[in-house]
Enzyme design. Structure first.
Site, PDB file in Angstrom:
ATOM      1  N   LYS A  80      19.197 -52.112  46.396  1.00 17.74           N
ATOM      2  CA  LYS A  80      19.431 -53.160  45.388  1.00 17.74           C
ATOM      3  C   LYS A  80      20.103 -54.350  46.061  1.00 17.74           C
ATOM      4  CE  LYS A  80      21.466 -53.764  40.747  1.00 17.74           C
ATOM      5  NZ  LYS A  80      22.259 -53.124  39.685  1.00 17.74           N
ATOM      6  N   SER A 155      20.151 -53.328  35.110  1.00 18.65           N
ATOM      7  CA  SER A 155      19.812 -54.389  36.042  1.00 18.65           C
ATOM      8  C   SER A 155      19.110 -53.914  37.319  1.00 18.65           C
ATOM      9  CB  SER A 155      21.082 -55.148  36.433  1.00 18.65           C
ATOM     10  OG  SER A 155      21.964 -54.298  37.150  1.00 18.65           O
ATOM     11  N   SER A 179      23.167 -49.753  34.325  1.00 20.62           N
ATOM     12  CA  SER A 179      22.146 -50.385  35.171  1.00 20.62           C
ATOM     13  C   SER A 179      21.366 -49.461  36.086  1.00 20.62           C
ATOM     14  CB  SER A 179      22.778 -51.483  36.023  1.00 20.62           C
ATOM     15  OG  SER A 179      22.870 -52.648  35.261  1.00 20.62           O
TER      16      SER A 179
END
Ligand code: GLN
Length: 488
Positions: A80, A155, A179
């Site tokens: 990420k 996210s 997330s």
């Protein structure tokens, strides 16, 4: 490539024994990314050369014994883009970090490298991890591999989509209020937010420091255990980290028939899509079949969770994001004087959602409102934590739907930020209480994945992983979206 599968445990074994080379695995991942990512948009950056070089070094420089000491030998991993990396850019999905290059690697990235994993690239996210759909990235949208008209969740949407679409077997994400678990649910993969402190946050770009945790994405629970084992443990750079690690052996020791599983009434009430409910009920039946005892429980302060979360998370974010001033990192918008330069840089560098949160957080912390909002939220946070303590005096684990509904269409929740915030209604409580939570896929409905969330007392990841693994072993083997690539 017919001998390749994205079963990470099996692929590590084959790399260690020399049946498959690390380079073959990395090439398969890169080929798959080249084939499908134009339609998905998971990757912000792919490090083809770096990944190939790292794989070749494992293949040519290491003896079999040395490879056997690498728990992730040759496994391609997506990272990420709010985890800092020296060899690749880091943007946190924000224009304000455009052009930024970190001088160091996040601890979790160092651990991956030391374990023989190959970081193949950085994946998309909502700007600074603020969002539930990955629509708030300043760079691109990421599509749900099961239905490209729908969001992958957020996210960590890039991490979840990359695993679901077979581009990588493993990915790292971060979870402040859901997330990891929300995109895992929407994309039909396994995603875990560990106990606060299990995994070092050093090099994770801070959103809300008392809530943030790094965690694994994988196709199976067994693969998630493998990655979790590598990234957990004490880090001298993070004073909140602790020195305990789950292993496959302790996970396998969990006995489903001895488990009492709590079903909180607040998570099974109105507002759940009936199709999600039906799937979850089916999984509960299966758990009963495994011998587990299901117990109705109550977590009475759940209804305050979203308000509490958004006060605390935004207050911490407003403080954490004050460092982006146009001087120290990335993007700068020039102006005749310093104060105007700060204002221009922050107005143009941050997107709408991030600016909204900085304003809300600053307001909640301001002298006249601190007691009414921030302090009150901290008190309710304690009540939410106590709800869980009380519940865990009766049960070993809790299960809930991960998200109340199915993946939504692009733009659907952008009009009303509150609608977007409500996506996290079942996931924020675990972060507020610091507890571990995992989402596992339990099947499709209308061709879209449904996730089941597990919650355990602090540092009892084994219980979750053991039960999730037991459930996974009796559920039908999942099919995967976008079949037909080289890595299937
Ligand atoms: N969707 C939640 C938010 O927008 C959680 C995000 C996260 O876990 N990073 O704050």
């Amino acid at each position: 490539m017919a001998s390749l599968t994205w079963d990470a445990v099996e692929m590590v074994r084959r790399v260690q024994s020399g049946e498959v080379s690390a380079l073959e695995l990395v090439d398969a991942a890169l080929e798959r990314i080249a084939d499908v990512d134009a339609n998905i948009g998971a990757f912000l950056y792919v490090d083809d050369n770096g990944a190939r070089d790292a794989a070749s070094r494992i293949d040519s420089d290491l003896t079999r014994e040395q490879k056997e000491r690498l728990p992730l030998a040759g496994i391609p991993v997506a990272i990420k883009d709010n985890l800092v990396t020296r060899e690749m850019p880091t943007t946190a999905g924000s224009k304000i970090l455009e052009g930024f290059r970190s001088p160091y690697n996040a601890t979790v990235v160092e651990r991956l490298l030391a374990a023989g994993a190959i970081p193949v690239g950085k994946v998309n996210l909502d700007e600074f991890a603020m969002g539930s759909s990955t629509e708030h990235s300043a760079y691109q949208v990421t599509r749900n591999p099961w239905d490209p008209t729908r969001v992958p969740g957020g996210s960590s949407g890039g991490s979840a989509a990359a695993v679901a679409a077979g581009m990588v077997p493993l990915a790292l994400g971060s979870d402040t209020g859901g997330s990891i678990r929300t995109p895992a649910s929407y994309c039909g993969v396994v995603g875990m937010k560990p106990t606060y402190g299990r995994v070092s946050r050093y090099g994770l770009i801070a959103f809300a420091s008392s809530l943030d945790q790094v965690g694994p994405f994988a196709r199976t629970v067994r693969d998630a255990v493998l990655l979790l084992h590598v990234i957990t443990g004490k880090d001298p750079h993070d004073a909140t980290s602790v020195d305990v690690m789950p292993t496959q052996a302790t996970v396998a020791a969990v006995e489903p028939s001895r488990m009492r599983i709590g079903l909180p009434e607040e998570y099974f009430g109105d507002g759940i899509d009936p199709k999600v409910r039906t799937r979850v009920d089916g999984a509960l039946e299966t758990l009963r079949g495994l011998g587990a005892t299901l117990v109705p429980i109550s977590l009475p302060h759940t209804r305050y969770a979203i308000a509490t979360y958004y006060l605390i998370a935004n207050a911490e974010a407003s403080s954490n994001l004050s460092r982006y001033d146009g001087v120290r990192y990335g993007f700068r918008e020039a102006a005749p004087d310093l104060i105007q330069m700060y204002a221009n840089t922050r107005s143009l560098g941050f997107g709408r959602e991030v600016r909204r949160r900085i304003l809300l957080g600053t307001h909640a912390l301001s002298a006249g409102y601190y007691d009414a909002y921030y302090l009150k939220a901290q008190k309710v946070r304690t009540l939410i934590r106590r709800d869980f303590e009380q519940a865990f005096s009766q049960v070993d684990l809790i299960v809930t739907p991960t998200v109340p509904d199915l993946p939504f269409k692009f733009g659907e929740r952008e009009v009303d930020p509150l609608q977007m915030y409500l996506t996290d209604i079942f996931t924020v409580t675990t972060n507020l209480a610091g507890l571990p939570g995992l989402s596992q896929p339990i099947g499709l409905t209308d061709g879209l994945p449904v996730g089941l969330q597990w919650i355990a007392p602090a540092l009892q990841e084994e219980r979750i992983l053991g039960m999730a693994q037991a459930l996974e072993s009796v559920l039908p083997v999942p099919s995967w979206p976008m079949q037909g690539g080289s890595s299937q």
